[in-house]
Scaffold this motif. Structure first.
Motif, mmCIF file in Angstrom:
data_model
loop_
_atom_site.group_PDB
_atom_site.id
_atom_site.type_symbol
_atom_site.label_atom_id
_atom_site.label_comp_id
_atom_site.label_asym_id
_atom_site.label_seq_id
_atom_site.Cartn_x
_atom_site.Cartn_y
_atom_site.Cartn_z
ATOM 1 N N GLN A 159 39.306 46.030 32.164
ATOM 2 C CA GLN A 159 39.329 47.492 32.067
ATOM 3 C C GLN A 159 39.476 48.135 33.446
ATOM 4 N N TYR A 160 38.711 47.637 34.417
ATOM 5 C CA TYR A 160 38.779 48.218 35.765
ATOM 6 C C TYR A 160 40.094 47.894 36.453
ATOM 7 N N LEU A 161 40.643 46.711 36.224
ATOM 8 C CA LEU A 161 41.941 46.371 36.807
ATOM 9 C C LEU A 161 43.053 47.218 36.193
ATOM 10 N N ARG A 162 43.022 47.391 34.892
ATOM 11 C CA ARG A 162 44.057 48.186 34.235
ATOM 12 C C ARG A 162 44.048 49.620 34.751
ATOM 13 N N ALA A 163 42.884 50.128 35.071
ATOM 14 C CA ALA A 163 42.767 51.491 35.602
ATOM 15 C C ALA A 163 43.053 51.562 37.095
ATOM 16 N N GLY A 164 43.306 50.413 37.742
ATOM 17 C CA GLY A 164 43.589 50.405 39.178
ATOM 18 C C GLY A 164 42.396 50.763 40.038
ATOM 19 N N LEU A 165 41.195 50.508 39.564
ATOM 20 C CA LEU A 165 39.988 50.938 40.272
ATOM 21 C C LEU A 165 39.425 49.876 41.210
ATOM 22 N N VAL A 166 39.868 48.642 41.065
ATOM 23 C CA VAL A 166 39.371 47.559 41.920
ATOM 24 C C VAL A 166 40.121 47.594 43.249
ATOM 25 N N ASP A 167 39.395 47.607 44.354
ATOM 26 C CA ASP A 167 40.010 47.643 45.679
ATOM 27 C C ASP A 167 40.311 46.256 46.222
ATOM 28 N N GLU A 168 39.409 45.306 46.029
ATOM 29 C CA GLU A 168 39.573 43.954 46.541
ATOM 30 C C GLU A 168 39.088 42.969 45.486
ATOM 31 N N MET A 169 39.820 41.864 45.332
ATOM 32 C CA MET A 169 39.454 40.886 44.318
ATOM 33 C C MET A 169 39.572 39.470 44.879
ATOM 34 N N HIS A 170 38.517 38.709 44.723
ATOM 35 C CA HIS A 170 38.462 37.306 45.114
ATOM 36 C C HIS A 170 38.394 36.477 43.831
ATOM 37 N N LEU A 171 39.506 35.786 43.521
ATOM 38 C CA LEU A 171 39.580 34.921 42.351
ATOM 39 C C LEU A 171 39.442 33.475 42.784
ATOM 40 N N VAL A 172 38.850 32.665 41.921
ATOM 41 C CA VAL A 172 38.644 31.252 42.233
ATOM 42 C C VAL A 172 39.163 30.411 41.073
ATOM 43 N N GLN A 173 40.122 29.533 41.373
ATOM 44 C CA GLN A 173 40.631 28.611 40.364
ATOM 45 C C GLN A 173 39.903 27.278 40.503
ATOM 46 N N SER A 174 39.158 26.920 39.469
ATOM 47 C CA SER A 174 38.436 25.654 39.458
ATOM 48 C C SER A 174 39.326 24.563 38.870
ATOM 49 N N PRO A 175 39.219 23.336 39.366
ATOM 50 C CA PRO A 175 40.080 22.248 38.883
ATOM 51 C C PRO A 175 39.589 21.651 37.573
ATOM 52 N N VAL A 176 39.467 22.498 36.551
ATOM 53 C CA VAL A 176 39.044 22.061 35.224
ATOM 54 C C VAL A 176 39.928 22.728 34.179
ATOM 55 N N LEU A 177 39.947 22.171 32.978
ATOM 56 C CA LEU A 177 40.640 22.752 31.833
ATOM 57 C C LEU A 177 39.616 23.126 30.773
ATOM 58 N N LEU A 178 39.773 24.303 30.181
ATOM 59 C CA LEU A 178 38.897 24.712 29.084
ATOM 60 C C LEU A 178 39.585 24.648 27.728
ATOM 61 N N GLY A 179 40.892 24.892 27.691
ATOM 62 C CA GLY A 179 41.630 24.779 26.436
ATOM 63 C C GLY A 179 41.655 26.035 25.595
ATOM 64 N N SER A 180 40.600 26.841 25.668
ATOM 65 C CA SER A 180 40.557 28.094 24.914
ATOM 66 C C SER A 180 39.479 28.977 25.525
#
Length: 215
Positions: A159-180
Motif C-alpha cells: 500500500q505504501y509503495l503504491r502510494a509512493g510514500l516510501v523514501d528508502e527501501m532495503h530488500l533482502v533476498q534469502s537463498p531459500v525457496l518457499l513455493g507459495s
C-alpha cells in the motif's frame, strides 16, 4: 520532513515474503521462517532477544542500521499477530513479549479500534483505523526529527509503495525457496511510481538491494 524507511524486508528467491497459514506456531506462515534466517543469525538480532551470541559483519551492520535514527514504526495487523476480525479481548499484545525491541511508538494498521497498549522499554502500540496516510501522519508527529520505519507485512508494504510514500527501501533476498505465499511486488510497477535500484551488496547469507524514490 522525516523519511519513511524500510529495512531488512526479506523475500525468498522465488519472491515470497511470507508463507501461507500464519498462526500462533507459525508467525511467518507454515515453513516461512527460513526467509529470515540471515537476520536471526546476526549479533544484533540475538542481543535483542536475550542471547549473547550471533554473527557480526555485513548482515549484522545492516540489521543495526535499521534501528538508527528511527523515532516510530508503522506495521500491519498481520505483523502484529494472527488474530483476525474484531478484538474479542485484550489478551494478545504481539509476538514480542512484555519488552518488544521497538522501544518507540508503533502504529498498527487495522480496521478494528483498540485502546493503546503500553509495553516495557518505551514501546506503545497505537491502533489506526483511518488508513495509511493517517498512520504516517501520526507516526511522523511521534518521531519528531527522527525517521519512521515501515515494517510488514506484505499488504501494508504494498500500500505504501503504491502510494509512493516510501523514501528508502532495503530488500533482502534469502537463498531459500518457499513455493507459495505472499509476493511483495504483485500488482506493482515500481518504475511507474518512481523508484530505482541504488545499490546491491551480497553477503555469504543473503543479497541486499537498496531502492530509493527518485526526486
Amino acid at each position: 520532513m522525516s523519511k519513511l524507511r524500510v529495512h531488512c524486508f526479506s523475500m525468498s528467491v522465488d519472491g515470497y515474503s511470507a508463507a501461507p497459514n500464519q498462526d500462533l506456531e507459525n508467525p511467518a506462515g507454515a515453513g516461512g521462517l527460513p526467509v529470515f534466517g540471515w537476520q536471526f543469525a546476526t549479533y544484533t538480532h540475538q542481543q535483542m532477544h536475550g542471547s549473547g551470541s550471533g554473527e557480526t559483519g555485513l548482515d549484522d551492520d545492516l540489521v543495526r542500521r535499521g534501528f538508527d535514527g528511527i523515532g516510530a514504526w508503522i506495521i500491519g495487523r498481520n505483523m502484529f499477530g494472527p488474530i483476525r476480525g474484531p478484538w474479542v479481548d485484550d489478551a494478545w499484545k504481539g509476538w514480542w513479549g512484555e519488552n518488544p525491541s521497538y522501544h518507540v511508538p508503533v502504529f498498527v494498521l487495522t480496521q478494528y479500534p483498540r485502546a493503546p497498549i503500553e509495553m516495557l522499554g518505551g514501546t506503545t502500540f497505537y491502533f489506526v483505523t483511518d488508513g495509511i496516510h493517517a498512520a504516517l501522519d501520526r507516526a511522523r508527529r511521534a518521531a519528531g526529527e527522527l525517521d519512521v520505519r515501515l515494517g510488514g507485512g506484505v499488504v501494508t508494504m504494498r500500500q505504501y509503495l503504491r502510494a509512493g510514500l516510501v523514501d528508502e527501501m532495503h530488500l533482502v533476498q534469502s537463498p531459500v525457496l518457499l513455493g507459495s505465499g505472499e509476493r511483495l511486488f504483485d500488482g506493482l510497477n515500481l518504475l511507474e511510481v518512481g523508484y530505482r535500484v541504488r545499490e546491491r551488496i551480497a553477503s555469504p547469507n543473503a543479497t541486499h538491494v537498496f531502492i530509493d524514490k527518485t526526486p
